[in-house]
Design an enzyme around this catalytic site. Structure first.
Site, PDB file in Angstrom:
ATOM      1  N   GLU A 201      45.502  31.714  44.319  1.00 14.91           N
ATOM      2  CA  GLU A 201      46.247  30.531  44.769  1.00 14.91           C
ATOM      3  C   GLU A 201      47.729  30.576  44.395  1.00 14.91           C
ATOM      4  OE1 GLU A 201      44.175  26.996  43.435  1.00 14.91           O
ATOM      5  OE2 GLU A 201      42.844  27.080  45.151  1.00 14.91           O
ATOM      6  N   GLU A 386      36.562  29.806  48.058  1.00 13.43           N
ATOM      7  CA  GLU A 386      36.282  28.588  47.287  1.00 13.43           C
ATOM      8  C   GLU A 386      36.034  27.456  48.261  1.00 13.43           C
ATOM      9  OE1 GLU A 386      39.048  27.338  44.239  1.00 13.43           O
ATOM     10  OE2 GLU A 386      39.550  29.412  43.731  1.00 13.43           O
TER      11      GLU A 386
HETATM   12  C1  BG6 Z   1      41.234  25.624  42.976  1.00 11.31           C
HETATM   13  C2  BG6 Z   1      41.248  26.589  41.823  1.00 11.31           C
HETATM   14  O1  BG6 Z   1      42.501  25.062  43.084  1.00 11.31           O
HETATM   15  O2  BG6 Z   1      40.457  24.488  42.904  1.00 11.31           O
HETATM   16  C3  BG6 Z   1      40.071  26.462  40.865  1.00 11.31           C
HETATM   17  O3  BG6 Z   1      41.366  27.941  42.238  1.00 11.31           O
HETATM   18  C4  BG6 Z   1      39.702  24.994  40.705  1.00 11.31           C
HETATM   19  O4  BG6 Z   1      40.391  27.108  39.667  1.00 11.31           O
HETATM   20  C5  BG6 Z   1      39.321  24.447  42.064  1.00 11.31           C
HETATM   21  O5  BG6 Z   1      38.703  24.767  39.772  1.00 11.31           O
HETATM   22  C6  BG6 Z   1      38.780  23.034  42.061  1.00 11.31           C
HETATM   23  O6  BG6 Z   1      39.648  22.173  41.392  1.00 11.31           O
HETATM   24  P1  BG6 Z   1      39.136  21.253  40.222  1.00 11.31           P
HETATM   25  O7  BG6 Z   1      40.341  20.563  39.732  1.00 11.31           O
HETATM   26  O8  BG6 Z   1      38.139  20.334  40.824  1.00 11.31           O
HETATM   27  O9  BG6 Z   1      38.516  22.144  39.202  1.00 11.31           O
END
Ligand code: BG6
Length: 493
Positions: A201, A386
């Site tokens: 990211e 993700e």
């Molecule tokens: C992404 C990141 O931005 O979102 C992760 O690559 C992160 O590391 C994920 O955990 C979800 O965000 P959050 O704040 O719900 O953990």
């Protein structure tokens, strides 16, 4: 027209060391900038602790600038979630076995850079054999079950030494250290790992915790980004030289963006705002700074220095695929305050969409929209690395966790992803859901914002037995993978 996902489609899950691994002071690991970040909550932002030369220690907002004479520190009596996280360090065999039970084809994880080079890889430093051995064991464990590792080399944690001595990625020396680290891990794992992501990211990195830079002004940040573009190109080239069949992709946070109305200022403004994120993939996928760069830098007040030959390095090696995280969409309205300069922020509420308990809009069609947007723009393979729903899970009286809301979220996103592949012809390599086992939230540091198919017994203060327990979604995802995305019924057969 393609019938479904191709037979090599890489289904799996994803995690990051700083949120999952723990063992922060074990096995010779050095400190990472994220080790100074405290727990927060939805309403209470995470802080970072730092110390001045006179010994004074203070807590700052994680996103704020850090005074140049301060360095990150660990304060007594404060809970830092990265230190033990959900303890993959001591549970990796058990966890990978559970992933294999779900039928994972792929597992995305990150290497904690200071576990390999405690000081980041400065010239005099030798790699830490215990750290190298740890990941070797992890990858071998994956291979034992036929799981392909997808390895992120830099996911939100900078060796603290580099942050303190070179201002992190703002300093060119960090680039050299990173390349020593890359060479070490490519050489060591060349027979175990084929899929790599040099930087997680890139478009949301800023500040000391994530970028290692104390200042947060646009020039510091974009100078660091320039070094990261060089890092991406040089690591990709090096990876191909050492591992000829490697696939190495860049990675962005690319939740979608819509104009608020058909008012031309909203539409054109949204295009410009979207460029603040796509700028990064434009450089790494196409190999050059896009034509709108000068105007964008002028608006942001960013000035950077390029050394001669830098543009050639960026041009010579572009990424093999574009990986991205997708959680939600956001809305742009003309004149809207832009809280960050990356496009990764939340804009206005979208009245057509429901929200998660953490206020994130839920938009499965947005995933199809973004897949098309990116494939039209680059015509290169994509990978959703993700996606998922952060939710506070509860036990039923019989001790089970009935996370139908998570199944519903994932199911709807997979349906739209499938349309993108079948109807739109998008070349998609795989899908790794975020936090396939419960890990600490990156945004808030909380534990109760859970994404996993596997529950981990730990609370927001780090207390618990660390016992692992399957949720209802575990069997559901197993069914999805076994049917290669065909059987998405909520009720598991
Ligand atoms: C992404 C990141 O931005 O979102 C992760 O690559 C992160 O590391 C994920 O955990 C979800 O965000 P959050 O704040 O719900 O953990």
């Amino acid at each position: 027209m393609q019938k479904g996902f191709n037979e090599n489609f890489l289904w799996g899950g994803a995690t990051a060391a700083t949120q999952y691994e723990g063992g922060y002071n074990e096995g010779g690991r050095g400190l990472a900038t994220n080790d100074f970040v405290t727990v927060g909550s939805h309403t209470n932002p995470r802080k970072i602790s730092c110390q001045f030369p006179d010994g004074r220690q203070v807590l700052l907002d994680r996103e704020e600038e850090m005074p140049s004479d301060a360095v990150g520190c660990i304060m007594d009596g404060i809970y830092y979630p990265s230190h033990q996280a959900t303890d993959f360090y001591h549970h990796y065999k058990e966890d990978i076995k559970l992933f294999s039970e779900m039928g994972f084809k792929c597992y995305r994880l990150s290497i904690s850079w200071p576990r390999i080079f405690p000081k980041g890889g400065i010239v005099s430093e030798k790699p830490n054999e215990e750290g190298l051995k740890f990941y070797e064991n992890v990858f071998k464990e994956c291979k034992k079950y036929g799981i392909e590792p997808l390895v992120t080399l830099f996911h939100f944690e900078n060796p603290a030494y580099l942050a303190n001595h070179y201002n992190g990625w703002n300093g060119r020396e960090t680039l050299n250290c990173y390349l020593r680290y890359c060479e070490t891990v490519f050489q060591r794992y060349k027979d175990l790992v084929k899929y790599w992501i040099p930087i997680n990211e890139i478009n949301v990195l800023r500040g000391y915790a994530r970028l290692g830079c104390k200042q947060i002004d646009a020039s510091t940040r974009y100078q660091a980004m320039h070094h990261l573009f060089l890092a991406n190109a040089l690591a990709t080239k090096m990876g191909h030289d050492i591992i000829p069949d490697a696939k190495i992709g860049c990675m962005l946070a690319l939740s979608g963006l819509y104009p608020a109305t058909c008012k031309p200022e909203d539409v054109m403004g949204a295009v410009e705002f979207r460029r603040r994120a796509l700028f990064f993939s434009d450089v790494m996928m196409r190999g050059y700074y896009p034509t709108y760069t000068d105007a964008m830098f002028e608006k942001l007040g960013a000035k950077i220095i390029k050394e001669s030959g830098d543009d050639d390095i960026i041009a010579q090696t572009t990424s093999d695929f574009l990986a991205f995280s997708y959680y939600r969409t956001t809305v742009y309205r003309d004149g809207m305050p832009q809280k960050t300069d990356t496009g990764g922020q939340m804009g206005e509420q979208n009245p057509y969409l429901p929200h998660s308990d953490w206020g994130w809009p839920i938009d499965p069609i947005g995933l199809r929209y973004v897949l098309n947007e990116l494939y039209d723009r680059y015509q290169k393979p994509l990978w959703v690395v993700e996606n998922g729903l952060g939710a506070d899970d509860h036990f039923e009286e019989d001790g089970s966790i009935q996370d139908d809301y998570r199944i519903d979220y994932l199911r709807k996103h997979i349906i739209e992803m499938k349309k993108a592949v079948i109807e739109d012809g998008v070349d998609l390599m795989g899908y790794t859901t975020w936090g396939c086992i419960d890990i600490v939230s990156s945004g808030t540091g909380e534990m109760k914002k859970r994404y996993g198919f596997i529950y981990v017994d730990m609370d927001d203060k780090g207390n618990g037995t660390f016992e692992r327990k399957k949720k209802k979604s575990f069997d559901w995802y197993k069914q999805v993978i076994a049917s290669n995305g065909e059987d998405l019924d909520m009720e598991v057969k």
